[in-house]
Design a protein around this motif. Structure first.
Motif, PDB file in Angstrom:
ATOM      1  N   ASP A  55     -11.742  -3.906  -4.664  1.00 36.63           N
ATOM      2  CA  ASP A  55     -10.760  -4.327  -5.695  1.00 36.63           C
ATOM      3  C   ASP A  55      -9.855  -3.193  -6.173  1.00 36.63           C
ATOM      4  O   ASP A  55      -9.290  -3.263  -7.246  1.00 36.63           O
ATOM      5  CB  ASP A  55     -11.467  -4.983  -6.893  1.00 36.63           C
ATOM      6  CG  ASP A  55     -12.297  -6.184  -6.491  1.00 36.63           C
ATOM      7  OD1 ASP A  55     -12.015  -6.769  -5.426  1.00 36.63           O
ATOM      8  OD2 ASP A  55     -13.217  -6.541  -7.243  1.00 36.63           O
ATOM      9  N   ARG A  56      -9.690  -2.133  -5.347  1.00 36.24           N
ATOM     10  CA  ARG A  56      -8.827  -1.005  -5.700  1.00 36.24           C
ATOM     11  C   ARG A  56      -7.535  -1.117  -4.912  1.00 36.24           C
ATOM     12  O   ARG A  56      -7.503  -0.863  -3.713  1.00 36.24           O
ATOM     13  CB  ARG A  56      -9.522   0.321  -5.366  1.00 36.24           C
ATOM     14  CG  ARG A  56     -10.744   0.591  -6.228  1.00 36.24           C
ATOM     15  CD  ARG A  56     -11.480   1.861  -5.777  1.00 36.24           C
ATOM     16  NE  ARG A  56     -10.579   2.959  -5.438  1.00 36.24           N
ATOM     17  CZ  ARG A  56     -10.118   3.852  -6.303  1.00 36.24           C
ATOM     18  NH1 ARG A  56     -10.453   3.763  -7.573  1.00 36.24           N
ATOM     19  NH2 ARG A  56      -9.321   4.829  -5.907  1.00 36.24           N
ATOM     20  N   ILE A  57      -6.469  -1.466  -5.589  1.00 39.39           N
ATOM     21  CA  ILE A  57      -5.162  -1.634  -4.960  1.00 39.39           C
ATOM     22  C   ILE A  57      -4.278  -0.464  -5.366  1.00 39.39           C
ATOM     23  O   ILE A  57      -3.899  -0.330  -6.530  1.00 39.39           O
ATOM     24  CB  ILE A  57      -4.527  -2.992  -5.366  1.00 39.39           C
ATOM     25  CG1 ILE A  57      -5.452  -4.148  -4.975  1.00 39.39           C
ATOM     26  CG2 ILE A  57      -3.146  -3.140  -4.770  1.00 39.39           C
ATOM     27  CD1 ILE A  57      -5.787  -4.230  -3.493  1.00 39.39           C
ATOM     28  N   PHE A 100      -1.672  -8.255   0.621  1.00 37.02           N
ATOM     29  CA  PHE A 100      -2.660  -7.193   0.454  1.00 37.02           C
ATOM     30  C   PHE A 100      -3.202  -6.696   1.788  1.00 37.02           C
ATOM     31  O   PHE A 100      -4.022  -5.783   1.822  1.00 37.02           O
ATOM     32  CB  PHE A 100      -3.831  -7.687  -0.414  1.00 37.02           C
ATOM     33  CG  PHE A 100      -3.439  -8.012  -1.825  1.00 37.02           C
ATOM     34  CD1 PHE A 100      -3.374  -7.020  -2.787  1.00 37.02           C
ATOM     35  CD2 PHE A 100      -3.125  -9.312  -2.191  1.00 37.02           C
ATOM     36  CE1 PHE A 100      -3.006  -7.313  -4.093  1.00 37.02           C
ATOM     37  CE2 PHE A 100      -2.760  -9.620  -3.497  1.00 37.02           C
ATOM     38  CZ  PHE A 100      -2.699  -8.622  -4.447  1.00 37.02           C
ATOM     39  N   ASP A 101      -2.763  -7.292   2.886  1.00 36.16           N
ATOM     40  CA  ASP A 101      -3.357  -6.975   4.182  1.00 36.16           C
ATOM     41  C   ASP A 101      -3.010  -5.582   4.699  1.00 36.16           C
ATOM     42  O   ASP A 101      -3.580  -5.131   5.692  1.00 36.16           O
ATOM     43  CB  ASP A 101      -2.990  -8.034   5.224  1.00 36.16           C
ATOM     44  CG  ASP A 101      -1.497  -8.162   5.437  1.00 36.16           C
ATOM     45  OD1 ASP A 101      -0.735  -8.101   4.459  1.00 36.16           O
ATOM     46  OD2 ASP A 101      -1.096  -8.348   6.603  1.00 36.16           O
ATOM     47  N   THR A 132      -0.891   1.179  -5.356  1.00 34.39           N
ATOM     48  CA  THR A 132       0.511   0.807  -5.162  1.00 34.39           C
ATOM     49  C   THR A 132       1.419   1.663  -5.993  1.00 34.39           C
ATOM     50  O   THR A 132       0.955   2.413  -6.839  1.00 34.39           O
ATOM     51  CB  THR A 132       0.705  -0.701  -5.464  1.00 34.39           C
ATOM     52  OG1 THR A 132       1.989  -1.100  -5.026  1.00 34.39           O
ATOM     53  CG2 THR A 132       0.470  -1.019  -6.899  1.00 34.39           C
ATOM     54  N   HIS A 170      -3.497  -2.873   2.777  1.00 36.49           N
ATOM     55  CA  HIS A 170      -4.405  -1.948   2.090  1.00 36.49           C
ATOM     56  C   HIS A 170      -5.664  -1.741   2.930  1.00 36.49           C
ATOM     57  O   HIS A 170      -6.178  -2.704   3.498  1.00 36.49           O
ATOM     58  CB  HIS A 170      -4.786  -2.509   0.709  1.00 36.49           C
ATOM     59  CG  HIS A 170      -3.629  -2.546  -0.239  1.00 36.49           C
ATOM     60  ND1 HIS A 170      -3.414  -1.570  -1.174  1.00 36.49           N
ATOM     61  CD2 HIS A 170      -2.618  -3.434  -0.377  1.00 36.49           C
ATOM     62  CE1 HIS A 170      -2.307  -1.854  -1.865  1.00 36.49           C
ATOM     63  NE2 HIS A 170      -1.811  -2.982  -1.394  1.00 36.49           N
ATOM     64  N   ARG A 218      -6.307 -11.821  -5.922  1.00 32.36           N
ATOM     65  CA  ARG A 218      -5.539 -11.466  -4.719  1.00 32.36           C
ATOM     66  C   ARG A 218      -5.209 -12.720  -3.914  1.00 32.36           C
ATOM     67  O   ARG A 218      -4.074 -12.907  -3.471  1.00 32.36           O
ATOM     68  CB  ARG A 218      -6.306 -10.474  -3.844  1.00 32.36           C
ATOM     69  CG  ARG A 218      -6.399  -9.083  -4.441  1.00 32.36           C
ATOM     70  CD  ARG A 218      -6.848  -8.044  -3.421  1.00 32.36           C
ATOM     71  NE  ARG A 218      -8.020  -8.398  -2.653  1.00 32.36           N
ATOM     72  CZ  ARG A 218      -9.267  -8.156  -3.001  1.00 32.36           C
ATOM     73  NH1 ARG A 218      -9.531  -7.544  -4.154  1.00 32.36           N
ATOM     74  NH2 ARG A 218     -10.268  -8.494  -2.218  1.00 32.36           N
ATOM     75  N   LYS A 265     -10.886  -0.028   0.360  1.00 29.71           N
ATOM     76  CA  LYS A 265     -10.291  -0.031  -0.979  1.00 29.71           C
ATOM     77  C   LYS A 265     -10.034  -1.457  -1.451  1.00 29.71           C
ATOM     78  O   LYS A 265     -10.336  -1.816  -2.579  1.00 29.71           O
ATOM     79  CB  LYS A 265      -8.997   0.786  -0.986  1.00 29.71           C
ATOM     80  CG  LYS A 265      -9.272   2.252  -0.740  1.00 29.71           C
ATOM     81  CD  LYS A 265      -8.039   3.086  -0.770  1.00 29.71           C
ATOM     82  CE  LYS A 265      -8.446   4.522  -0.484  1.00 29.71           C
ATOM     83  NZ  LYS A 265      -7.415   5.459  -0.774  1.00 29.71           N
ATOM     84  N   ARG A 266      -9.477  -2.268  -0.574  1.00 26.61           N
ATOM     85  CA  ARG A 266      -9.155  -3.655  -0.931  1.00 26.61           C
ATOM     86  C   ARG A 266     -10.411  -4.421  -1.323  1.00 26.61           C
ATOM     87  O   ARG A 266     -10.431  -5.119  -2.330  1.00 26.61           O
ATOM     88  CB  ARG A 266      -8.451  -4.334   0.245  1.00 26.61           C
ATOM     89  CG  ARG A 266      -8.041  -5.756  -0.058  1.00 26.61           C
ATOM     90  CD  ARG A 266      -7.235  -6.353   1.072  1.00 26.61           C
ATOM     91  NE  ARG A 266      -8.030  -6.467   2.274  1.00 26.61           N
ATOM     92  CZ  ARG A 266      -7.561  -6.391   3.504  1.00 26.61           C
ATOM     93  NH1 ARG A 266      -6.296  -6.178   3.713  1.00 26.61           N
ATOM     94  NH2 ARG A 266      -8.345  -6.523   4.529  1.00 26.61           N
ATOM     95  N   ARG A 292      -1.466 -14.168  -3.256  1.00 29.25           N
ATOM     96  CA  ARG A 292      -0.959 -14.313  -1.893  1.00 29.25           C
ATOM     97  C   ARG A 292      -0.511 -15.750  -1.625  1.00 29.25           C
ATOM     98  O   ARG A 292       0.522 -15.982  -1.005  1.00 29.25           O
ATOM     99  CB  ARG A 292      -2.023 -13.889  -0.876  1.00 29.25           C
ATOM    100  CG  ARG A 292      -1.543 -13.937   0.555  1.00 29.25           C
ATOM    101  CD  ARG A 292      -0.420 -12.930   0.765  1.00 29.25           C
ATOM    102  NE  ARG A 292       0.054 -12.966   2.139  1.00 29.25           N
ATOM    103  CZ  ARG A 292       1.319 -12.865   2.487  1.00 29.25           C
ATOM    104  NH1 ARG A 292       2.246 -12.712   1.578  1.00 29.25           N
ATOM    105  NH2 ARG A 292       1.680 -12.897   3.735  1.00 29.25           N
ATOM    106  N   TYR A 336       0.840  -1.195   0.000  1.00 27.57           N
ATOM    107  CA  TYR A 336       0.000   0.000   0.000  1.00 27.57           C
ATOM    108  C   TYR A 336       0.872   1.241   0.000  1.00 27.57           C
ATOM    109  O   TYR A 336       1.773   1.384   0.829  1.00 27.57           O
ATOM    110  CB  TYR A 336      -0.930  -0.003   1.220  1.00 27.57           C
ATOM    111  CG  TYR A 336      -1.819   1.205   1.317  1.00 27.57           C
ATOM    112  CD1 TYR A 336      -2.671   1.555   0.271  1.00 27.57           C
ATOM    113  CD2 TYR A 336      -1.817   2.005   2.449  1.00 27.57           C
ATOM    114  CE1 TYR A 336      -3.487   2.672   0.345  1.00 27.57           C
ATOM    115  CE2 TYR A 336      -2.635   3.114   2.544  1.00 27.57           C
ATOM    116  CZ  TYR A 336      -3.469   3.448   1.489  1.00 27.57           C
ATOM    117  OH  TYR A 336      -4.278   4.553   1.561  1.00 27.57           O
TER     118      TYR A 336
END
Length: 124
Positions: A120-122, A109-110, A124, A112, A97, A116-117, A101, A44
């Motif tokens: 589905d918005r990552i 992804f933890d 980075t 984010h 995701r 947002k996560r 992982r 993130y």
């Protein structure tokens, strides 16, 4: 591994930016000042739990440009936000995701924010 099209961009920093970066890059201690483990390919952008190489480069640039004010990752991120930096936003669904992982030690992804996560918005 799934390249859709090849697009490349390069930008040459101004002489002032080059000089400021050089003053950091010539000193091992300063180079490592903002380096953080563990690594995540999709960390993130405004987080502190993980770091990826682009994050390190941007945070180090912030330190080089404002060495009196930037000594920590949080200060570097605040400087980047103040200067209007906006991260890339990837649309990565839950199954992708999960597969990422499970399939790679360097994907997490933890860090984010949930809102947002789970949309589905990552960033980075």
């Amino acid at each position: 591994d799934d390249l859709w099209r090849y697009v490349a961009v390069y930008a040459v920093p101004t002489a002032e930016v080059q000089q400021r970066l050089l003053s950091v890059l010539l000193h091992d201690e300063r180079i490592r000042a903002l380096q953080h483990l563990p690594y995540s390919t999709v960390s993130y952008v405004w987080g502190a739990k993980y770091q990826q190489s682009n994050q390190w480069a941007l945070e180090t640039l912030a330190m080089a440009m404002d060495p009196a004010a930037v000594h920590t990752r949080a200060q570097a991120q605040a400087w980047l936000q103040l200067k209007g930096y906006a991260p890339s936003v990837l649309k990565i669904g839950a199954l992708t995701r999960l597969g990422g992982r499970l399939g790679s030690a360097n994907i997490a992804f933890d860090d984010h924010p949930g809102e947002k996560r789970f949309s589905d918005r990552i960033e980075t």
